[in-house]
Design a protein around this motif. Sequence first.
Motif, short mmCIF file in Angstrom:
data_model
loop_
_atom_site.label_atom_id
_atom_site.label_comp_id
_atom_site.label_asym_id
_atom_site.label_seq_id
_atom_site.Cartn_x
_atom_site.Cartn_y
_atom_site.Cartn_z
N TRP A 1 -9.16 0.98 4.94
CA TRP A 1 -8.69 0.64 3.59
C TRP A 1 -8.36 -0.85 3.50
CZ3 TRP A 1 -3.84 3.27 0.94
CH2 TRP A 1 -3.86 2.99 -0.43
N LEU B 1 -11.32 4.25 -2.33
CA LEU B 1 -10.75 3.11 -1.61
C LEU B 1 -11.23 1.80 -2.24
CD1 LEU B 1 -11.19 4.30 2.09
CD2 LEU B 1 -9.09 4.33 0.73
N TYR C 1 0.86 -1.19 0.00
CA TYR C 1 0.00 0.00 0.00
C TYR C 1 0.89 1.24 0.00
CZ TYR C 1 -3.91 -2.97 1.70
OH TYR C 1 -4.89 -3.92 1.86
N SER D 1 -2.94 4.71 -6.15
CA SER D 1 -3.69 4.20 -5.00
C SER D 1 -3.66 5.32 -3.95
CB SER D 1 -3.12 2.89 -4.47
OG SER D 1 -1.77 3.01 -4.11
N THR E 1 -6.17 8.91 -3.30
CA THR E 1 -6.79 9.41 -2.07
C THR E 1 -6.19 10.76 -1.67
OG1 THR E 1 -5.27 8.09 -0.73
CG2 THR E 1 -7.39 7.11 -1.27
N GLY F 1 -0.03 2.57 3.78
CA GLY F 1 -1.48 2.42 3.81
C GLY F 1 -1.99 1.43 4.82
#
Length: 506
Positions: free
Chosen positions: A413, A377, A267, A306, A310, A407
């Motif tokens: 998430w 997400l 992440y 990713s 956000t 992440g």
Amino acid sequence: MRVQCTIGVDVGTSSSKGVLVAEDGRILAQATRAHEVSRPHTGWVEMDGEVWWDEFVSLSRELVGAASALDDEGPAEIVGVGVSGMGPCVLLADEDDRPVRPAILYGVDTRTGAQIARMDAELGEDEITRVGGSVLTSQAGGPKLVWVRDEEPDLWARARRLYMPASWLARRLTGAYVLDHQSASQMSPLYDIEAEAWHRPWWDRYAAPIEPPALAWAGEAAGTVTAPAAETTGLPEGIPVIVGTIDAWTEAVSVGAHGVGDLMLMYGTTMFLVATGSETVRTPSMWTTVGAFPGTRNLAGGLATSGALTAWLAELTDAGYPELLAEAEASGPGARGLVMLPYFAGERTPIQDPDARGVIAGLTLEHGRGDLYRAALEATALGVRHNVETMRAAGAAIDRIVAVGGGTQGRLWMQIVSDATGLVQEVPRHTIGASYGAAFLATAAAAAGSGAPAPLIADWNPIVDRILPDPDRAAVYDALFDRYVRLYEVTKGVVHELAVEQRGRA
């Protein structure tokens, strides 16, 4: 007795991170230097390679200072250095090791469409896949070299060496010109995946007069810190520096997710997946590479956005992450009837489409920022599912999934990813990333050099949590995934036209 420790530094897309780690895996100090990439044209993503070294020097001096200032156990003895970085990147330098232009970054840089088409026609896609393991995409390093040769011949004429972040740092620290096998295998089609060597006929055809770097494995010592490097960085002269590798693979090392049957899910600014096996698995939808260690092969994939997506939404709405996460959780599975395609920077795997673009479907005046954040997400979670299903269809065995990266600090998430994919995710104690894996490899290299017992990553970084999918949400996400896949198919014609217009305005 002085505590022995190593320094690990990773050069990432949005920052360089350093960590000081004791020989038993305890984190003694951390430091970060933020930076930005350059996007001079649509589809171009570059970075000044000198920043990599400047930030390493700054991080090193801070961490060396931290080692000297330890109170409880006295000053620490630094016995090794680990390096890693984003990739595959193409940094070309002249015979005096001066960069001739900014580095062209990995698959988020999508400028090489014409070069890929020409190389496919000249070599044949089947032969490219046989030799290099993967079809040519924006992730491949070879076409990036050819782009410089085609578009900037004056700069190409000066170029003599090829570097990535880890190999550039190793060069500046030790004087060695070496690249690890894993990174080399992402210079497709210039590396023979079965021979584990440069494919010289194609190197000579497309990369000459660049000198091919020597090849070694990620955890091997590139050399030792030279006297000039020691003076610049504050590191002890003569300590080993590992060859290092690309950050995602180093991150897999940091959590012990590099065994056969493991999948590392990273992440970060982008999302990255690395499945490890003992046999070469080829599919045009993913990237086939050698592993970080001898005897392993990887099937890898990555989302182009990713965390970047956000972050974009947070900036756009001028809202803090705690607010957005609370509102996204209240929105609930399915984001109150929204589905988003996360292709805001094109997409890497499995669609391999640099002209893909972001799409948000189902918007009404009743939707708020929390619904959009939830949809973002979920979009990344559905992208993970798309990759995992493609890997398994190609024959990859995925027995264990380990989550890593910044992440993992966001429980919502991770829960959405598990719910959308049906996968259990294991979470280790430390998820600080590739710098920790680089420090582990440096500790192992120092131990090998001294005859000390090799460290075990399971001792350094045990699993402390597991994220379980909620079976009550499976039907919602099955339906959402079907819409996600169909939405791309029915909108790609329009977004491809828009992508052409965007390039024309750049």
